[in-house]
Design a protein around this motif. Structure first.
Motif, mmCIF file in Angstrom:
data_model
loop_
_atom_site.group_PDB
_atom_site.id
_atom_site.type_symbol
_atom_site.label_atom_id
_atom_site.label_comp_id
_atom_site.label_asym_id
_atom_site.label_seq_id
_atom_site.Cartn_x
_atom_site.Cartn_y
_atom_site.Cartn_z
ATOM 1 N N LEU A 25 21.987 45.248 5.382
ATOM 2 C CA LEU A 25 21.468 45.248 3.882
ATOM 3 C C LEU A 25 19.901 45.637 3.902
ATOM 4 C CD1 LEU A 25 22.850 41.700 2.618
ATOM 5 C CD2 LEU A 25 23.696 44.253 2.235
ATOM 6 N N GLU A 73 18.156 44.405 -1.359
ATOM 7 C CA GLU A 73 19.105 43.605 -1.346
ATOM 8 C C GLU A 73 19.025 41.999 -1.144
ATOM 9 O OE1 GLU A 73 22.862 46.750 -1.022
ATOM 10 O OE2 GLU A 73 21.556 46.367 0.678
ATOM 11 N N GLU A 104 19.079 39.201 -3.825
ATOM 12 C CA GLU A 104 20.189 38.427 -3.882
ATOM 13 C C GLU A 104 19.771 36.587 -4.049
ATOM 14 O OE1 GLU A 104 23.628 37.107 -0.545
ATOM 15 O OE2 GLU A 104 21.759 37.811 0.178
#
Length: 339
Positions: free
Chosen positions: A118, A122, A126
């Protein structure tokens, strides 16, 4: 409580209070008690240093606090209270709401802790999308990205708007550590647990990362637990210290007092390993022996076999003994000096 001539000053309630914590791991050789009867308090805005050799129980103690001890490991006894909440009785959904928002932890090795598949964007987004309640309903994803860029800027990543879409392997070790801190601090937690945040970093980057944690602690008003084996780091960056050995806390006290006047033989041994700039030719005396296996130790001073000051009474379970204001030591020699 602190008494003065003119007033009585009440100490604040601890943000984190650990009592008689016992964490165990079944193995083929027997039951390993990695944490055995740990008592600790952490106050709002305070930085507490946790010091000890590898295998002393530092990381397992705070993995227990943040709910990361998994089967077959288990917490056998004790209480953990955070901001008035009993952490030992939280359900999985309650943990998901708390972890990352109110309590955050940075792991020892940023390269393995970060997800290599990732992007940095990201991984920060998150956390924000899961916990940040102040993000707008409309344009939530874009707001999370803007906040992620700002967090990278806050921790000193150059050109954060361009680097945010890079993957962890594209950053240096120091930069990955900063990214870990950015993720941990993205929701402005009340408590940051920094587990060996300077592992494998060169001295210059170590200083930058520790100064960054200190600056953010003051700016955000959060409490910090700094887990390390480096007493030099503790001396410069913490308010209080707890020294751990073989799963137990053996000495606690204000940082300056503990380092200038250590009372436990193990603490004195650790401080004796620090080279002195005033006398570079002075020999460094190692602590002889090894940390004992944490299986079936029973009632005995854990430092017994390595201690030059041991006596017959040391072959019994030694409690923590008050050794002055805000000082506690697990050693009967201290008890003798006070009598």
């Amino acid at each position: 409580m602190l008494l003065t001539r003119s007033s009585v000053i009440e100490m604040p309630e601890p943000l984190l209070s650990i009592r008689n914590l016992k964490t165990c791991f079944p193995t083929r050789a027997g039951l390993v008690t990695a944490v055995d009867g740990v008592d600790l308090d952490l106050y709002p805005g305070e930085c507490l240093g946790i010091v000890g050799e590898s295998g002393s129980g530092k990381s397992v103690t705070f993995a227990s606090v943040i709910g990361l001890v998994r089967s077959p490991g288990y917490i056998a006894d004790g209480s953990i209270r955070f901001d008035g909440i009993d952490l030992r009785h939280l359900e999985a959904e309650q943990w998901r709401r708390l972890r990352g928002r109110d309590i955050a932890m940075t792991m020892q090795d940023a390269l393995t802790a970060l997800n290599p598949a990732l992007t940095v964007a990201e991984q920060i987004e998150e956390v924000l999308l899961a916990h940040a309640s102040d993000l707008p309903r409309k344009g939530r994803q874009e707001a999370a990205r803007c906040r992620s860029i700002e967090m990278l800027r806050l921790v000193g990543i150059p050109a954060p708007d361009k680097r945010i879409d890079d993957y962890p392997h594209q950053f240096s070790g120091g930069m990955r550590q900063r990214i870990m801190i950015a993720i941990a601090l993205s929701c402005r937690p009340k408590l940051l647990i920094a587990d060996e945040p300077t592992t494998a970093l060169d001295v210059t980057i170590q200083a930058q990362v520790l100064d960054l944690i200190g600056d953010l602690r003051r700016e955000l008003g959060m409490s910090v637990v700094l887990i390390t084996h480096d007493l030099g780091v503790v001396a410069e960056h913490t308010d209080r210290v707890a020294v751990m050995y073989a799963g137990q806390v053996v000495e606690t006290g204000p940082t300056h007092e503990l380092i200038s006047l250590p009372k436990h033989p193990y603490t004195r041994g650790l401080i004796g390993l620090i080279p002195r700039l005033s006398d570079l030719d002075a020999p460094i005396k190692p602590i002889e022996g090894q940390v004992p296996e944490l299986i079936g130790l029973g009632g005995i001073c854990r430092f017994h076999d390595r201690c030059d000051e041991r006596m017959p009474r040391c072959r019994s379970d030694i409690p923590m003994i008050a050794a002055g204001p805000n000082r506690q030591v697990r050693c009967i020699r201290v008890e003798e000096s006070l009598s």
